[in-house]
Design a protein around this motif. Sequence first.
Motif, PDB file in Angstrom:
ATOM      1  N   TYR A  36     -26.085   0.839  18.023  1.00 40.16           N
ATOM      2  CA  TYR A  36     -27.094   1.099  19.230  1.00 40.16           C
ATOM      3  C   TYR A  36     -28.489   1.761  18.677  1.00 40.16           C
ATOM      4  O   TYR A  36     -28.516   2.089  17.091  1.00 40.16           O
ATOM      5  CB  TYR A  36     -26.623   2.626  19.875  1.00 40.16           C
ATOM      6  CG  TYR A  36     -25.419   2.314  20.956  1.00 40.16           C
ATOM      7  CD1 TYR A  36     -24.220   2.190  20.501  1.00 40.16           C
ATOM      8  CD2 TYR A  36     -25.882   2.162  22.290  1.00 40.16           C
ATOM      9  CE1 TYR A  36     -23.179   2.211  21.198  1.00 40.16           C
ATOM     10  CE2 TYR A  36     -24.756   1.823  23.058  1.00 40.16           C
ATOM     11  CZ  TYR A  36     -23.435   1.928  22.450  1.00 40.16           C
ATOM     12  OH  TYR A  36     -22.533   1.654  23.504  1.00 40.16           O
ATOM     13  N   GLN A  38     -32.177   3.820  19.086  1.00 37.57           N
ATOM     14  CA  GLN A  38     -32.633   5.052  19.873  1.00 37.57           C
ATOM     15  C   GLN A  38     -34.187   5.153  19.603  1.00 37.57           C
ATOM     16  O   GLN A  38     -34.405   5.519  18.482  1.00 37.57           O
ATOM     17  CB  GLN A  38     -31.864   6.140  19.713  1.00 37.57           C
ATOM     18  CG  GLN A  38     -32.454   7.399  20.682  1.00 37.57           C
ATOM     19  CD  GLN A  38     -31.419   8.749  20.437  1.00 37.57           C
ATOM     20  OE1 GLN A  38     -31.125   8.958  19.374  1.00 37.57           O
ATOM     21  NE2 GLN A  38     -31.397   9.401  21.565  1.00 37.57           N
ATOM     22  N   GLY A  43     -32.717   7.209  25.380  1.00 37.57           N
ATOM     23  CA  GLY A  43     -31.700   7.136  25.183  1.00 37.57           C
ATOM     24  C   GLY A  43     -31.215   5.889  24.343  1.00 37.57           C
ATOM     25  O   GLY A  43     -32.068   5.356  23.691  1.00 37.57           O
ATOM     26  N   LEU A  44     -29.924   5.705  24.172  1.00 42.68           N
ATOM     27  CA  LEU A  44     -29.284   4.713  23.387  1.00 42.68           C
ATOM     28  C   LEU A  44     -29.342   3.299  23.953  1.00 42.68           C
ATOM     29  O   LEU A  44     -29.028   3.206  24.975  1.00 42.68           O
ATOM     30  CB  LEU A  44     -27.972   5.075  22.571  1.00 42.68           C
ATOM     31  CG  LEU A  44     -27.944   5.844  21.556  1.00 42.68           C
ATOM     32  CD1 LEU A  44     -28.318   7.413  22.145  1.00 42.68           C
ATOM     33  CD2 LEU A  44     -26.736   5.989  20.942  1.00 42.68           C
ATOM     34  N   LEU A  46     -27.890  -0.496  23.353  1.00 40.72           N
ATOM     35  CA  LEU A  46     -26.874  -1.491  22.795  1.00 40.72           C
ATOM     36  C   LEU A  46     -27.454  -2.684  22.011  1.00 40.72           C
ATOM     37  O   LEU A  46     -28.004  -3.295  22.718  1.00 40.72           O
ATOM     38  CB  LEU A  46     -25.802  -1.951  23.557  1.00 40.72           C
ATOM     39  CG  LEU A  46     -24.584  -2.791  22.945  1.00 40.72           C
ATOM     40  CD1 LEU A  46     -23.968  -1.794  21.933  1.00 40.72           C
ATOM     41  CD2 LEU A  46     -23.766  -3.422  24.033  1.00 40.72           C
TER      42      LEU A  46
END
Lengths: 115, 113
Positions: A36, A38, A43-44, A46
Amino acid sequence: AQSVTQPDIHITVSEGASLELRCNYSYGATPYLFWYVQSPGQGLQLLLKYFSGDTLVQGIKGFEAEFKRSQSSFNLRKPSVHWSDAAEYFCAALMFSGGYNKLIFGAGTRLAVHP
Amino acid sequence: EADIYQTPRYLVIGTGKKITLECSQTMGHDKMYWYQQDPGMELHLIHYSYGVNSTEKGDLSSESTVSRIRTEHFPLTLESARPSHTSQYLCASSGLKIQETQYFGPGTRLLVL
């Protein structure tokens, strides 16, 4: 103990240079593996994932990762880094522990890109 | 557009206040999760849910509570905020199958004074 290790806390590369971020896991079997990204304050997202089959997986934004069972590794690579790749990168593994499947994260590698 | 939302994005609050962090998803996912992330650290699972009326505690002990009354909504509540609760809270969702990818919201950054 089940764990995910990212040995490099911080990496700096020049724009256009190649990149490799390391990830190792400790588990009694082959887990599902993820990378992932960030960006600051976000947020993260994929990048890619590995479940089985071809050990070289392609992801978004030109990233790829290679699973090596013998080394319990899942390193992330990119042939030519762009300034917009500066972010924090997390390796994660889905492992069965404590009665349920859970996603275990490494501590992250912060990537800085020099112009 | 299918997505996962968190509000507020930033919250500064005094000690002892009750707060609720909201998380909603339009992904159609059954599973939802709350993670806590301190700066420069990995994510730790604090709560998860398999569906409506299902809630479980994760690895990291937390004084927060969660509820799942609707499939798309998974709020996290702190009855009495303390400075030790200062952190970033990330919500995620996924399908029920083991190999389903977890998708993350943008996070709520909480500062308790």
